[in-house]
Design an enzyme around this catalytic site. Structure first.
Site, PDB file in Angstrom:
ATOM      1  N   GLY A   1       0.827  -1.213   0.000  1.00 40.06           N
ATOM      2  CA  GLY A   1       0.000   0.000   0.000  1.00 40.06           C
ATOM      3  C   GLY A   1       0.853   1.250   0.000  1.00 40.06           C
ATOM      4  O   GLY A   1       2.064   1.182  -0.224  1.00 40.06           O
ATOM      5  N   ASN A   2       0.222   2.378   0.234  1.00 35.89           N
ATOM      6  CA  ASN A   2       0.983   3.631   0.325  1.00 35.89           C
ATOM      7  C   ASN A   2       0.351   4.504   1.410  1.00 35.89           C
ATOM      8  O   ASN A   2      -0.662   4.142   1.997  1.00 35.89           O
ATOM      9  CB  ASN A   2       1.022   4.330  -1.032  1.00 35.89           C
ATOM     10  CG  ASN A   2      -0.358   4.687  -1.524  1.00 35.89           C
ATOM     11  OD1 ASN A   2      -1.030   5.531  -0.956  1.00 35.89           O
ATOM     12  ND2 ASN A   2      -0.798   4.013  -2.588  1.00 35.89           N
TER      13      ASN A   2
END
Ligand code: CTP
Length: 404
Positions: free
Chosen positions: A209-210
């Site tokens: 993810g980020n």
């Protein structure tokens, strides 16, 4: 900022939820609005006018005839003064009288004379709300253009659980903002905003993810709604509350976001891709949790599709979206990198975002961005709350779009 300097007539009617109008009144004042409270005689039994008078620094209007004495016809001057008339809480009795044009108190006569848009927030016992008369009355008001907000379901004053609670203050504020913005610069347009960060599953418990929180995209969606647009927000993995008055569409992965956006592109006038979309995803998603059997682990990743690139191709054929805004989150060579993306993705505006600092960009409530136009023009916005940055960005969008 849409509430700043706006003239709001806040009508309070006689129900137990009248005390919640105090919080609404205070929030409107804090947002910079000028508020004139009009109470029905029944409302005075629930909350003292002095409370509203203190918050608004204006005497509360209650009695039609008292005010008529100093030749100022209160209902006429109030209705002309109002940018919006908000009735919260609105009892079944007041709703019925609004429908039939009965004007037997100052609030009702103001409503009858008022050309400004009307927001009605019903609050009453569940059976009163469910009664066919009330339902029919609310339908009539909605057909006439009133914004009906709520009621919510939950515990009522009677102790019963049912639908009839006044909606919370943030929902009321959203309804007022959206109603005030109905004729705004984006009226009649469909705006699609993406927000948050996509996640690519590795196994049932892990993902790539980020750090995107979605705050910038949410602020843009809200600001677009306040400018009269019909807004759809495609959001990925955000922890933010839903925004009232807009269509919320949850996705998780880059593929899901790609699908959601491309499906809507033919009906979208303005696309704002504020989401941080994964560029790579694991080639394989393990069916079961990956065990730490080996000393090291190599993940094989493959490219995801570039949504803006796909939009650019589809756009040539259909003409929609009429305007496309991209974001560039960079940690080095901000302008140069953003300019390359602007050209490559054939954008109408690029919002360049330096995400290397801790005071701006990911997760925080404020942003420092540079707006890049295809003709090379640049506009540097100073560090400001994301809600303000959103208003600046949309103002520039409207200006460039009109010129195009
Ligand atoms: N974007 C997109 N589809 C992707 C990746 C990004 O539509 N698969 C969009 C983003 O929403 C953003 C813009 O493209 O509006 C730029 O995203 P960014 O991550 O800054 O750049 P990338 O194109 O992914 O390039 P790089 O990661 O190499 O910087």
């Amino acid at each position: 900022m849409i509430l700043e300097g706006k003239h709001i007539v806040l009508g309070v009617t006689g129900g137990i939820a009248a005390y919640k109008a105090v919080e609404l009144c205070s929030s409107l004042i804090k947002a910079g609005a000028e508020v004139q409270v009009v109470m029905t005689p029944a409302a005075v039994h629930f909350v003292g006018p002095l409370t509203f008078q203190t918050l608004t620094a204006r005497p509360v209007s209650i009695d039609t005839f008292q005010l008529l004495r100093d030749t100022d016809m209160a209902h006429i001057s109030l209705s002309a003064w109002a940018d919006v008339l908000v009735i919260a809480p609105a009892t079944a009795n007041t709703i019925a009288k609004l429908v039939h044009g009965i004007a037997d108190n100052l609030l009702l006569s103001t409503a009858l004379a008022c050309p400004a848009p009307l927001v009605v927030a019903p609050a009453m016992d569940a059976d009163m709300y469910a009664h066919p008369s009330t339902q029919a009355n609310l339908r009539v008001l909605a057909e006439r253009g009133a914004t009906i907000v709520g009621p919510d379901e939950g515990r009522l004053a009677s102790g019963r659980i049912g639908r009839g609670r006044l909606v919370n203050t943030s929902e009321l504020l959203a309804a007022i903002r959206a109603t005030l913005g109905r004729q705004g610069a984006l009226a009649g347009t469909h705006v699609l905003v993406t927000a948050g960060g996509t996640r690519e599953p590795l196994d049932p418990v892990r993902h790539l993810g980020n750090r995107s929180s979605g705050k910038m995209g949410y602020a843009l969606a809200e600001a677009a709604r306040d400018m009269g647009a019909k807004v759809t927000l495609v959001h990925a993995n955000t922890q933010l509350p839903a925004i009232c008055g807009i269509e919320m569409l949850a996705v998780e992965t880059a593929t899901e976001m790609h699908q959601a956006v491309l499906e809507r592109v033919p009906h979208t006038d303005l696309l704002i891709m504020a989401a941080a979309v994964a560029d790579y995803r694991p080639v394989q998603r393990a069916e079961h949790k990956i065990k730490k059997d080996a000393d090291d682990l190599t993940l094989q990743l493959e490219r995801t599709l570039d949504i803006l690139q796909a939009v650019a191709d589809q756009r040539t054929a259909s003409g929609n979206p009429g305007f496309v805004v991209g974001f560039a989150a960079e940690t080095q060579d901000l302008i140069a990198n953003a300019q390359v993306k602007l050209a490559k993705k054939r954008l109408d505006l690029m919002v360049a975002n330096d995400v290397s600092g801790s005071d701006s960009g990911f997760e925080v409530g404020q942003n420092r961005v540079i707006l890049l136009q295809p003709d090379g023009k640049q506009e540097v916005l100073s560090l400001m709350p994301k809600s303000e940055a959103a208003e600046h960005i949309l103002a520039r969008v409207v200006e460039l779009w009109r010129r195009a």
